[in-house]
Write a protein that holds these residues in place. Sequence first.
Motif, PDB file in Angstrom:
ATOM      1  N   ALA A 185       0.828  -1.232   0.138  1.00  0.00           N
ATOM      2  CA  ALA A 185       0.118   0.122   0.122  1.00  0.00           C
ATOM      3  C   ALA A 185       0.959   0.992   0.128  1.00  0.00           C
ATOM      4  CB  ALA A 185      -0.796   0.169   1.137  1.00  0.00           C
ATOM      5  N   VAL A 186       1.930   1.295   0.846  1.00  0.00           N
ATOM      6  CA  VAL A 186       2.831   2.528   0.801  1.00  0.00           C
ATOM      7  C   VAL A 186       3.504   2.525  -0.470  1.00  0.00           C
ATOM      8  CG1 VAL A 186       4.599   3.561   1.907  1.00  0.00           C
ATOM      9  CG2 VAL A 186       2.891   1.954   3.240  1.00  0.00           C
ATOM     10  N   VAL A 187       4.104   1.602  -0.937  1.00  0.00           N
ATOM     11  CA  VAL A 187       4.608   1.762  -2.334  1.00  0.00           C
ATOM     12  C   VAL A 187       3.680   2.090  -3.533  1.00  0.00           C
ATOM     13  CG1 VAL A 187       5.496   0.232  -4.116  1.00  0.00           C
ATOM     14  CG2 VAL A 187       6.429   0.007  -1.744  1.00  0.00           C
ATOM     15  N   GLN A 188       2.426   1.803  -3.515  1.00  0.00           N
ATOM     16  CA  GLN A 188       1.594   2.370  -4.507  1.00  0.00           C
ATOM     17  C   GLN A 188       1.289   3.800  -4.179  1.00  0.00           C
ATOM     18  OE1 GLN A 188      -2.126   0.213  -5.316  1.00  0.00           O
ATOM     19  NE2 GLN A 188      -3.299   2.185  -4.759  1.00  0.00           N
ATOM     20  N   LYS A 189       1.163   4.360  -2.821  1.00  0.00           N
ATOM     21  CA  LYS A 189       1.055   5.758  -2.495  1.00  0.00           C
ATOM     22  C   LYS A 189       1.909   6.482  -3.215  1.00  0.00           C
ATOM     23  CE  LYS A 189      -2.573   4.857   0.870  1.00  0.00           C
ATOM     24  NZ  LYS A 189      -3.584   5.535   0.931  1.00  0.00           N
ATOM     25  N   ALA A 190       3.187   6.172  -2.718  1.00  0.00           N
ATOM     26  CA  ALA A 190       4.554   6.804  -3.171  1.00  0.00           C
ATOM     27  C   ALA A 190       4.769   6.993  -4.373  1.00  0.00           C
ATOM     28  CB  ALA A 190       5.879   6.113  -2.520  1.00  0.00           C
ATOM     29  N   ALA A 191       4.484   5.820  -5.204  1.00  0.00           N
ATOM     30  CA  ALA A 191       4.500   5.788  -6.731  1.00  0.00           C
ATOM     31  C   ALA A 191       3.764   6.874  -7.418  1.00  0.00           C
ATOM     32  CB  ALA A 191       4.392   4.187  -7.352  1.00  0.00           C
ATOM     33  N   ILE A 192       2.338   6.775  -6.843  1.00  0.00           N
ATOM     34  CA  ILE A 192       1.352   7.523  -7.550  1.00  0.00           C
ATOM     35  C   ILE A 192       1.635   8.926  -7.325  1.00  0.00           C
ATOM     36  CG2 ILE A 192      -1.168   8.124  -7.238  1.00  0.00           C
ATOM     37  CD1 ILE A 192      -1.870   5.197  -6.694  1.00  0.00           C
ATOM     38  N   ASN A 193       2.094   9.360  -5.909  1.00  0.00           N
ATOM     39  CA  ASN A 193       2.483  10.400  -5.630  1.00  0.00           C
ATOM     40  C   ASN A 193       3.863  11.079  -6.450  1.00  0.00           C
ATOM     41  OD1 ASN A 193       3.435  12.861  -4.247  1.00  0.00           O
ATOM     42  ND2 ASN A 193       3.367  11.919  -2.048  1.00  0.00           N
ATOM     43  N   ARG A 194       4.788  10.352  -6.703  1.00  0.00           N
ATOM     44  CA  ARG A 194       5.776  10.959  -7.709  1.00  0.00           C
ATOM     45  C   ARG A 194       5.299  11.174  -9.121  1.00  0.00           C
ATOM     46  NH1 ARG A 194      11.047   9.399  -6.368  1.00  0.00           N
ATOM     47  NH2 ARG A 194      11.157   9.472  -4.060  1.00  0.00           N
ATOM     48  N   CYS A 195       4.233  10.417  -9.547  1.00  0.00           N
ATOM     49  CA  CYS A 195       3.662  10.655 -10.739  1.00  0.00           C
ATOM     50  C   CYS A 195       2.808  11.871 -10.932  1.00  0.00           C
ATOM     51  CB  CYS A 195       2.946   9.404 -11.118  1.00  0.00           C
ATOM     52  SG  CYS A 195       3.738   7.928 -11.669  1.00  0.00           S
ATOM     53  N   ASN A 196       2.273  11.869  -9.862  1.00  0.00           N
ATOM     54  CA  ASN A 196       1.249  13.416  -9.747  1.00  0.00           C
ATOM     55  C   ASN A 196       2.201  14.522  -9.810  1.00  0.00           C
ATOM     56  OD1 ASN A 196      -1.100  11.981  -7.532  1.00  0.00           O
ATOM     57  ND2 ASN A 196      -0.977  11.737  -9.755  1.00  0.00           N
ATOM     58  N   LEU A 197       3.324  14.562  -9.172  1.00  0.00           N
ATOM     59  CA  LEU A 197       4.357  15.675  -8.811  1.00  0.00           C
ATOM     60  C   LEU A 197       4.594  16.085 -10.266  1.00  0.00           C
ATOM     61  CD1 LEU A 197       5.897  14.993  -5.478  1.00  0.00           C
ATOM     62  CD2 LEU A 197       4.173  16.840  -5.936  1.00  0.00           C
ATOM     63  N   GLN A 198       4.987  14.958 -10.943  1.00  0.00           N
ATOM     64  CA  GLN A 198       5.760  15.272 -12.324  1.00  0.00           C
ATOM     65  C   GLN A 198       4.514  15.543 -13.358  1.00  0.00           C
ATOM     66  OE1 GLN A 198       8.989  15.268 -12.913  1.00  0.00           O
ATOM     67  NE2 GLN A 198       9.314  15.215 -10.713  1.00  0.00           N
TER      68      GLN A 198
END
Length: 534
Positions: free
Chosen positions: A297-310
Amino acid sequence: MAPSSKAKTHVLKNLDLPSILEPAETPSHIAGTKVIATLGPACRDVDTLVDLLESGLAAARIDLTWGSLEYHKQSLRNLQLASQKTKLLCAVILDTVGRELMIRRDYELDSEGWPTHKEVLEIKKGQELVVTTDETAVASSTKLPISYPHFAHMCQPGDSLFVGRYLVNGADQSSLYLEVKEVEGQNVVCTAVNDAVLDGLLTTDLPLLTQLDEEAIKMYTKEFEIDYINLTYTCSGLDVHEMREFLDEIGSTQVKIIAKVENLQALQNFDSIVAAADAVVLSRGNLGLDVAPEKTAVVQKAAINRCNLQGKPVIITRLVDTMVEAPRCTRAEATDVANAVLDGVDGMLLGAETLRGRYAVETVRTVLSICRQAELAFDYEEHFEHMITSAMDVRHHPHRFAAGLIICYAGTGRTASLIAKYRPTVPILALVVPNLKSKGLSWELEGRFLARQFQVMRGLIPLLGAPMGGANSEQMLAEAVSVALKRGLVRAKQHVVCVLSVRGDFMLKVVSVDDRQGVPADQRQVKAATDPFA
């Protein structure tokens, strides 16, 4: 280097349970989150594709892993017919075989050309099983011939292997875990860790593109309009650059690249992948083999976060496995989909649910319905604590003027995607006006690719205009507002924020919608500025 900005943790504003439990009203606009279906036997006929498009399907995926090239060509022809019938845009995503290793088994073609197997392979826990590179070997419950000739050199005693059915899901038993005991020449001797019933195409997880991939990409990009290549087992940004070089060499410069993140190596190189790719798919099934359950769950949230910021669209897989066989998803699946929307995901990629599922159309409707309700609870105002201020007037005008819609004139797609990055509370109508371009002795219409490619970006609703007149003309704006009114994207008396470029400068124009078929009634404000995103 890690980004300096970060996304805020989502907080649910409405805590009044009675009001939450009231019957859900279907929003008047299309769900911002996009749904993608994998085409296969369960949904490739024209009538079903029409139903899927009318239900809100945004994109269709062709997976080269299973099925002949001719089979997939017919699927694409059917999709063209369905799009013509409905007059709805649908992006086409071509999924490569790539580094996936396959178990070689004899198969037969059904009446439509889909490969099938007569018998299943039953494996018992504790039994010995050999994975071999011997090309003469026949697949059985004790021997699995594998497609990669150097496989034995990759293995050593103690290694764990996973053999799964093509598009395996949590609702079936086609998942086999093996422990390597010894390596004898071409043979990798293993012990089965669990019982399994293996059916369909079997894969275990190396060049970036196979010969089949290259042949299919060359063929399909000439005959059809392919919008994205979904690059299987992307391991770094260099893989994306290699894929781009191949597309440039064959003249498919308009095709964009989705990086499919499926293993630990990709997660370790995630920043370079996001920087190089046009979009990212988180293949949650395969990632689950490399990531500990408590970390997923944490990996998914972190990956989505990175994509959103870019500002890169991010899509997830493995959504409602239960609906392969059942007409309704489970509570856990519904919660998973909603939480992904709240995390900031752009799209949902359906696999087995639509390829071989019994309820393909119902699945698309169910997932979209969950997404719509989650979007109503999405904390648009506070989700990005640092990016809101950098969004400047484009982000704040919809609230300042109580606008119901943003219209963006899209030339390259940069402005529209940047507006979508900041998640405004209202729909974004991306108006694409095609241009005729000379191509040797023939002409081609530029712009259709861009319109369809918007279909994987959250909140963007593409509108393909007629290839005539100036892209910034008042007539074009009036027609766009009229279409938006008919579709229920905006209501009479609401304001519309229009973003356009005039001689290199950005202009924000705010108009109100007239009752007379949506013709803009009055212009409230015009503001010219340099690039607000610089």
